[in-house]
Design a protein around this motif. Sequence first.
Motif, PDB file in Angstrom:
ATOM      1  N   GLN A  57      20.200   9.776  29.066  1.00  0.00           N
ATOM      2  CA  GLN A  57      18.830  10.295  29.061  1.00  0.00           C
ATOM      3  C   GLN A  57      18.443  10.985  30.367  1.00  0.00           C
ATOM      4  O   GLN A  57      17.846  12.063  30.357  1.00  0.00           O
ATOM      5  N   VAL A  58      18.766  10.359  31.485  1.00  0.00           N
ATOM      6  CA  VAL A  58      18.312  10.895  32.785  1.00  0.00           C
ATOM      7  C   VAL A  58      19.470  11.292  33.697  1.00  0.00           C
ATOM      8  O   VAL A  58      19.253  11.698  34.842  1.00  0.00           O
ATOM      9  N   TYR A  59      20.696  11.143  33.218  1.00  0.00           N
ATOM     10  CA  TYR A  59      21.892  11.577  33.945  1.00  0.00           C
ATOM     11  C   TYR A  59      21.959  10.973  35.354  1.00  0.00           C
ATOM     12  O   TYR A  59      21.928   9.772  35.506  1.00  0.00           O
ATOM     13  N   LEU A  60      22.008  11.801  36.394  1.00  0.00           N
ATOM     14  CA  LEU A  60      22.218  11.309  37.760  1.00  0.00           C
ATOM     15  C   LEU A  60      21.039  10.510  38.298  1.00  0.00           C
ATOM     16  O   LEU A  60      21.194   9.748  39.261  1.00  0.00           O
ATOM     17  N   HIS A  61      19.854  10.652  37.718  1.00  0.00           N
ATOM     18  CA  HIS A  61      18.700   9.855  38.161  1.00  0.00           C
ATOM     19  C   HIS A  61      18.919   8.364  37.912  1.00  0.00           C
ATOM     20  O   HIS A  61      18.297   7.518  38.564  1.00  0.00           O
ATOM     21  N   SER A  62      19.799   8.056  36.974  1.00  0.00           N
ATOM     22  CA  SER A  62      20.097   6.646  36.690  1.00  0.00           C
ATOM     23  C   SER A  62      20.783   5.962  37.866  1.00  0.00           C
ATOM     24  O   SER A  62      20.779   4.734  37.960  1.00  0.00           O
ATOM     25  N   LEU A  63      21.352   6.745  38.782  1.00  0.00           N
ATOM     26  CA  LEU A  63      22.072   6.174  39.920  1.00  0.00           C
ATOM     27  C   LEU A  63      21.143   5.429  40.888  1.00  0.00           C
ATOM     28  O   LEU A  63      21.609   4.601  41.670  1.00  0.00           O
ATOM     29  N   TYR A  64      19.856   5.727  40.870  1.00  0.00           N
ATOM     30  CA  TYR A  64      18.924   4.950  41.700  1.00  0.00           C
ATOM     31  C   TYR A  64      17.963   4.123  40.850  1.00  0.00           C
ATOM     32  O   TYR A  64      17.447   3.110  41.314  1.00  0.00           O
ATOM     33  N   ILE A  65      17.738   4.527  39.609  1.00  0.00           N
ATOM     34  CA  ILE A  65      16.816   3.765  38.746  1.00  0.00           C
ATOM     35  C   ILE A  65      17.414   2.408  38.395  1.00  0.00           C
ATOM     36  O   ILE A  65      16.761   1.362  38.553  1.00  0.00           O
ATOM     37  N   ILE A  66      18.656   2.401  37.920  1.00  0.00           N
ATOM     38  CA  ILE A  66      19.269   1.148  37.467  1.00  0.00           C
ATOM     39  C   ILE A  66      19.495   0.159  38.613  1.00  0.00           C
ATOM     40  O   ILE A  66      19.160  -1.034  38.470  1.00  0.00           O
ATOM     41  N   PRO A  67      20.058   0.563  39.777  1.00  0.00           N
ATOM     42  CA  PRO A  67      20.204  -0.414  40.870  1.00  0.00           C
ATOM     43  C   PRO A  67      18.888  -1.044  41.305  1.00  0.00           C
ATOM     44  O   PRO A  67      18.828  -2.262  41.551  1.00  0.00           O
ATOM     45  N   VAL A  68      17.827  -0.240  41.393  1.00  0.00           N
ATOM     46  CA  VAL A  68      16.523  -0.787  41.798  1.00  0.00           C
ATOM     47  C   VAL A  68      16.023  -1.803  40.770  1.00  0.00           C
ATOM     48  O   VAL A  68      15.569  -2.907  41.124  1.00  0.00           O
ATOM     49  N   LEU A  69      16.086  -1.447  39.489  1.00  0.00           N
ATOM     50  CA  LEU A  69      15.637  -2.356  38.433  1.00  0.00           C
ATOM     51  C   LEU A  69      16.467  -3.635  38.405  1.00  0.00           C
ATOM     52  O   LEU A  69      15.927  -4.744  38.303  1.00  0.00           O
ATOM     53  N   TRP A  70      17.779  -3.487  38.511  1.00  0.00           N
ATOM     54  CA  TRP A  70      18.679  -4.642  38.356  1.00  0.00           C
ATOM     55  C   TRP A  70      18.560  -5.601  39.537  1.00  0.00           C
ATOM     56  O   TRP A  70      18.512  -6.824  39.349  1.00  0.00           O
ATOM     57  N   ILE A  71      18.509  -5.055  40.733  1.00  0.00           N
ATOM     58  CA  ILE A  71      18.392  -5.917  41.917  1.00  0.00           C
ATOM     59  C   ILE A  71      17.026  -6.593  41.958  1.00  0.00           C
ATOM     60  O   ILE A  71      16.915  -7.783  42.315  1.00  0.00           O
ATOM     61  N   SER A  72      15.989  -5.874  41.555  1.00  0.00           N
ATOM     62  CA  SER A  72      14.643  -6.470  41.526  1.00  0.00           C
ATOM     63  C   SER A  72      14.586  -7.630  40.546  1.00  0.00           C
ATOM     64  O   SER A  72      14.043  -8.698  40.857  1.00  0.00           O
TER      65      SER A  72
END
Length: 340
Positions: free
Chosen positions: A311-326
């Motif tokens: 859906q968001v391609y390379l933007h997932s590289l910072y979205i997922i780590p932030v969500l998962w670590i939080s």
Amino acid sequence: MKLRQYLFNQLALTFFPIFLGLYFITSIIFLVKIASLTSVITINFFELIKLYGFMMPSIIFYTLPVSFFISVAITLSKLSNEYELIVVTSFGLNPLKILKIFLPITIFISLSLMVVSLGLIPKTKYEREVFMDKKQTEANFNIKASEFGQNLGKWLIFIERKDEKFYHNVKLFKTQNNQDQFIIAKNATLNNDEGELSFKLFEGKSFHIQDEEFNQIDYSNMTIFNNIRNNHSGYTFIDSYNYWKHYLLDDDSETQKFAYYILLSLFPLLSLLIAVNYGYYNPRYEKSKAVQWCAFYIVIYYSLISFLTKQVYLHSLYIIPVLWISWSYFLYTRSVKKQY
């Protein structure tokens, strides 16, 4: 130092059986896929091993992060069950300090996975495609004498006699764009130049038939070219850097794959706190649910990166780590941190 060595020994005793078991199961699946190729091409035992070697980086990439994540959780869970973590905690080593012991090897695992996914997998994928092209070319060379229904590209071909690389009394037929073409030759040779298949005909005639028009050409030699090497769209692999430079941002599927590879490589590192969270428990009041929760979070993480990278391609590289670590830290503060 002794505690670090002890924890690593316990991790190794858990990790290797899990990793080897998953690797064996995944290898069987890949070998079944390789075996299915024998309906298209013919391969011997050594070529089977070669194909399996091309698939090894993919097998390692998909089994290692899962194995390591589960192993850390089970190792801590086993130590909790034997009251060893409670003793360690009583000496002042809280869960975050235990996490720091596992952090260097986790970083090494994640970096290794990036090398495998971004470096080795594109290379082995290209080599596998080249190998398949070569085997398909060899299959095209396997033209037998006195047999009907054989093909050379778009041509139907029949030969009366074969003498090593020389063919005698050759007939070819093709129908295209409402035009029939029929070629006969006294002799012919079949050549392969790095995937470029050519059929050279000597002393024959070519007939072109279209509606009410009939043309005949007598020739002394004629060459028919048939390029069957088309699996990688003409791209020649140089190195992994140039591969991603060539496809990244211009090919949505490759961009999605690039982000997916990085996020899956980071899974052991991003999920280390979750492994610690479900590895710690008091065996007097609770039962270990490390395996069940690990399986749950593996499914969630894989589903999340599969969806967001599309859906968001390379933007997932910072979205997922932030969500998962939080989310991981939220779980840690609500349970383990309060007790230990």
